[in-house]
Design a protein around this motif. Structure first.
Motif, PDB file in Angstrom:
ATOM      1  N   ARG A   1       0.829  -1.160  -0.120  1.00 58.88           N
ATOM      2  CA  ARG A   1       0.073  -0.037  -0.213  1.00 58.88           C
ATOM      3  C   ARG A   1       0.873   1.131   0.292  1.00 58.88           C
ATOM      4  O   ARG A   1       1.571   1.515   1.119  1.00 58.88           O
ATOM      5  CB  ARG A   1      -0.946   0.007   1.249  1.00 58.88           C
ATOM      6  N   LYS A   2       0.927   1.805  -1.153  1.00 56.64           N
ATOM      7  CA  LYS A   2       1.712   3.095  -1.258  1.00 56.64           C
ATOM      8  C   LYS A   2       1.079   4.201  -0.553  1.00 56.64           C
ATOM      9  O   LYS A   2       2.013   5.216  -0.292  1.00 56.64           O
ATOM     10  CB  LYS A   2       2.219   3.320  -2.614  1.00 56.64           C
ATOM     11  N   ARG A   3      -0.017   4.259  -0.631  1.00 52.43           N
ATOM     12  CA  ARG A   3      -0.691   5.595  -0.035  1.00 52.43           C
ATOM     13  C   ARG A   3      -0.373   5.970   1.067  1.00 52.43           C
ATOM     14  O   ARG A   3      -0.152   4.929   2.256  1.00 52.43           O
ATOM     15  CB  ARG A   3      -2.327   5.497  -0.108  1.00 52.43           C
ATOM     16  N   GLN A   4      -0.168   6.959   1.796  1.00 57.69           N
ATOM     17  CA  GLN A   4       0.299   7.556   2.937  1.00 57.69           C
ATOM     18  C   GLN A   4       1.865   6.935   3.398  1.00 57.69           C
ATOM     19  O   GLN A   4       2.539   7.523   4.196  1.00 57.69           O
ATOM     20  CB  GLN A   4      -0.464   6.648   4.064  1.00 57.69           C
ATOM     21  N   PHE A   5       2.284   5.893   2.653  1.00 60.81           N
ATOM     22  CA  PHE A   5       3.717   5.584   3.037  1.00 60.81           C
ATOM     23  C   PHE A   5       4.778   6.409   2.784  1.00 60.81           C
ATOM     24  O   PHE A   5       5.549   6.810   3.680  1.00 60.81           O
ATOM     25  CB  PHE A   5       4.025   4.238   2.163  1.00 60.81           C
ATOM     26  N   VAL A   6       4.818   7.154   1.641  1.00 58.68           N
ATOM     27  CA  VAL A   6       5.978   8.200   1.040  1.00 58.68           C
ATOM     28  C   VAL A   6       5.982   9.336   2.384  1.00 58.68           C
ATOM     29  O   VAL A   6       7.084   9.762   2.776  1.00 58.68           O
ATOM     30  CB  VAL A   6       5.747   8.524  -0.229  1.00 58.68           C
ATOM     31  N   ILE A   7       4.659   9.941   2.727  1.00 57.54           N
ATOM     32  CA  ILE A   7       5.084  10.991   3.404  1.00 57.54           C
ATOM     33  C   ILE A   7       5.303  10.691   5.036  1.00 57.54           C
ATOM     34  O   ILE A   7       6.015  11.307   5.374  1.00 57.54           O
ATOM     35  CB  ILE A   7       3.461  11.906   3.265  1.00 57.54           C
ATOM     36  N   GLY A   8       4.620   9.568   5.162  1.00 56.02           N
ATOM     37  CA  GLY A   8       5.036   9.108   6.764  1.00 56.02           C
ATOM     38  C   GLY A   8       6.048   8.696   6.730  1.00 56.02           C
ATOM     39  O   GLY A   8       6.927   8.944   7.807  1.00 56.02           O
ATOM     40  N   SER A   9       6.835   7.932   5.791  1.00 55.69           N
ATOM     41  CA  SER A   9       8.273   7.107   5.935  1.00 55.69           C
ATOM     42  C   SER A   9       9.307   8.558   5.792  1.00 55.69           C
ATOM     43  O   SER A   9      10.191   8.660   6.516  1.00 55.69           O
ATOM     44  CB  SER A   9       8.630   6.535   4.739  1.00 55.69           C
ATOM     45  N   VAL A  10       9.134   9.801   4.977  1.00 58.22           N
ATOM     46  CA  VAL A  10       9.921  10.691   4.868  1.00 58.22           C
ATOM     47  C   VAL A  10       9.831  11.694   5.988  1.00 58.22           C
ATOM     48  O   VAL A  10      10.956  11.978   6.774  1.00 58.22           O
ATOM     49  CB  VAL A  10       9.413  11.628   3.760  1.00 58.22           C
TER      50      VAL A  10
ATOM     51  N   GLY B   1      12.963  13.205  10.580  1.00 60.89           N
ATOM     52  CA  GLY B   1      12.790  13.396  11.940  1.00 60.89           C
ATOM     53  C   GLY B   1      13.942  12.781  13.012  1.00 60.89           C
ATOM     54  O   GLY B   1      14.516  13.188  13.908  1.00 60.89           O
ATOM     55  N   ILE B   2      13.716  11.278  12.542  1.00 58.97           N
ATOM     56  CA  ILE B   2      14.727  10.542  13.529  1.00 58.97           C
ATOM     57  C   ILE B   2      16.260  10.582  13.275  1.00 58.97           C
ATOM     58  O   ILE B   2      16.964  10.789  14.378  1.00 58.97           O
ATOM     59  CB  ILE B   2      14.418   9.084  13.242  1.00 58.97           C
TER      60      ILE B   2
ATOM     61  N   LEU C   1       2.440   5.915   9.826  1.00 60.66           N
ATOM     62  CA  LEU C   1       2.939   4.619   9.549  1.00 60.66           C
ATOM     63  C   LEU C   1       2.080   3.429  10.315  1.00 60.66           C
ATOM     64  O   LEU C   1       2.040   2.178   9.968  1.00 60.66           O
ATOM     65  CB  LEU C   1       4.338   4.541   9.945  1.00 60.66           C
ATOM     66  N   LEU C   2       2.067   3.674  11.446  1.00 66.33           N
ATOM     67  CA  LEU C   2       1.513   2.918  12.475  1.00 66.33           C
ATOM     68  C   LEU C   2      -0.114   2.714  12.208  1.00 66.33           C
ATOM     69  O   LEU C   2      -0.587   1.851  12.296  1.00 66.33           O
ATOM     70  CB  LEU C   2       1.415   3.572  14.145  1.00 66.33           C
ATOM     71  N   HIS C   3      -0.476   3.766  11.765  1.00 61.76           N
ATOM     72  CA  HIS C   3      -2.190   3.705  11.644  1.00 61.76           C
ATOM     73  C   HIS C   3      -2.435   2.751  10.252  1.00 61.76           C
ATOM     74  O   HIS C   3      -3.283   1.922  10.280  1.00 61.76           O
ATOM     75  CB  HIS C   3      -2.568   5.073  11.184  1.00 61.76           C
ATOM     76  N   ARG C   4      -1.473   3.082   9.412  1.00 64.74           N
ATOM     77  CA  ARG C   4      -1.781   2.266   8.169  1.00 64.74           C
ATOM     78  C   ARG C   4      -1.090   0.793   8.306  1.00 64.74           C
ATOM     79  O   ARG C   4      -1.913  -0.233   7.804  1.00 64.74           O
ATOM     80  CB  ARG C   4      -0.762   2.678   6.792  1.00 64.74           C
TER      81      ARG C   4
END
Length: 239
Positions: free
Chosen positions: A41-50, A55-56, A106-109
């Motif tokens: 599932r690519k949706r939400q992945f890119v923005i969440g991962s970046v 940040g980390i 990321l946790l939500h998806r």
């Protein structure tokens, strides 16, 4: 108890992290991966991962530089303890909010998508939850630091961290009287170090930096038809 948690436990956590990572890489190298769910599932992945990874990385870099740089270096550069604390609060707060937002996505998806949840293990979701709790604790420590901007407590944390890394005697004594939020933040951070080799976090130390100096390769596919191989004729023709 203070010496056990902040004088002995740090060495246990760091030792397990280093030796456990080496053993895992040696005996089970095929599990050494991030197990990305982008293909599911690519949706939400890119923005969440970046957001999460940027940040980390900023937080880790800030902690390493801020805690392990000898205090005399800041004094020589004319950077006061209060100025250093305000810088840490500002940069750490922005990076912490970025990582928290990205991690929440990321946790939500991972928890709501049936396909991703089916391919996730307890360790995958559990370590992400621990990281989010750690981020929340880190952001809460900013509220504590705002009450006293002289940098005194930050200096105590620096002396503790440098005492542990540089093997100084009595490092745990610097944690006596430190606010409970800082203690919880440090304890959970050490616990994440302890769990590091048993989770997907190991991919953090496998950045493909060798590709920066690897010689380039070019694959050339010929458009010419393959030459037909003539069968050998072992029979001598009659004269």
């Amino acid at each position: 108890m203070n010496h056990l948690l902040f004088g002995i436990y740090p060495y246990i956590a760091i030792t397990v992290m280093i030796l456990g990572s080496i053993i895992r890489y040696d005996y089970d190298p095929f599990s050494w991966k991030s197990k990305s769910s982008q293909l599911l599932r690519k949706r939400q992945f890119v923005i969440g991962s970046v957001l999460f990874h940027v940040g980390i990385l900023i937080i880790l870099g800030g902690h390493l530089v801020g805690l392990l740089t000898p205090i005399v270096v800041f004094d020589t550069l004319g950077i006061s303890h209060g100025a250093k604390q305000i810088l840490a609060m500002t940069a750490g707060g922005i990076a912490g909010l970025m990582a928290l937002a990205g991690g929440a996505i990321l946790l939500h998806r991972r928890l709501t998508d049936p396909r991703i949840r089916a391919h996730s293990t307890l360790a995958d979701s559990g370590i992400l939850i621990l990281l989010l709790v750690q981020l929340v604790l880190g952001l809460l420590t900013i509220l504590v630091s705002m009450r006293h901007l002289d940098g005194h407590e930050m200096v105590r944390l620096m002396e503790w961290a440098q005492g542990i890394v540089y093997l100084r005697e009595g490092a745990s004594d610097h944690m006596i009287g430190v606010n409970i939020l800082f203690k919880l933040h440090i304890f959970l951070g050490l616990t994440i170090f302890l769990l590091f080799p048993f989770t997907r976090l190991v991919h953090m130390i496998s950045a493909p930096v060798r590709y920066l100096w690897r010689p380039g390769y070019q694959i050339v596919r010929s458009r010419k038809p393959a030459a037909t191989k003539q069968p050998k004729n072992d029979v001598t023709p009659a004269e």
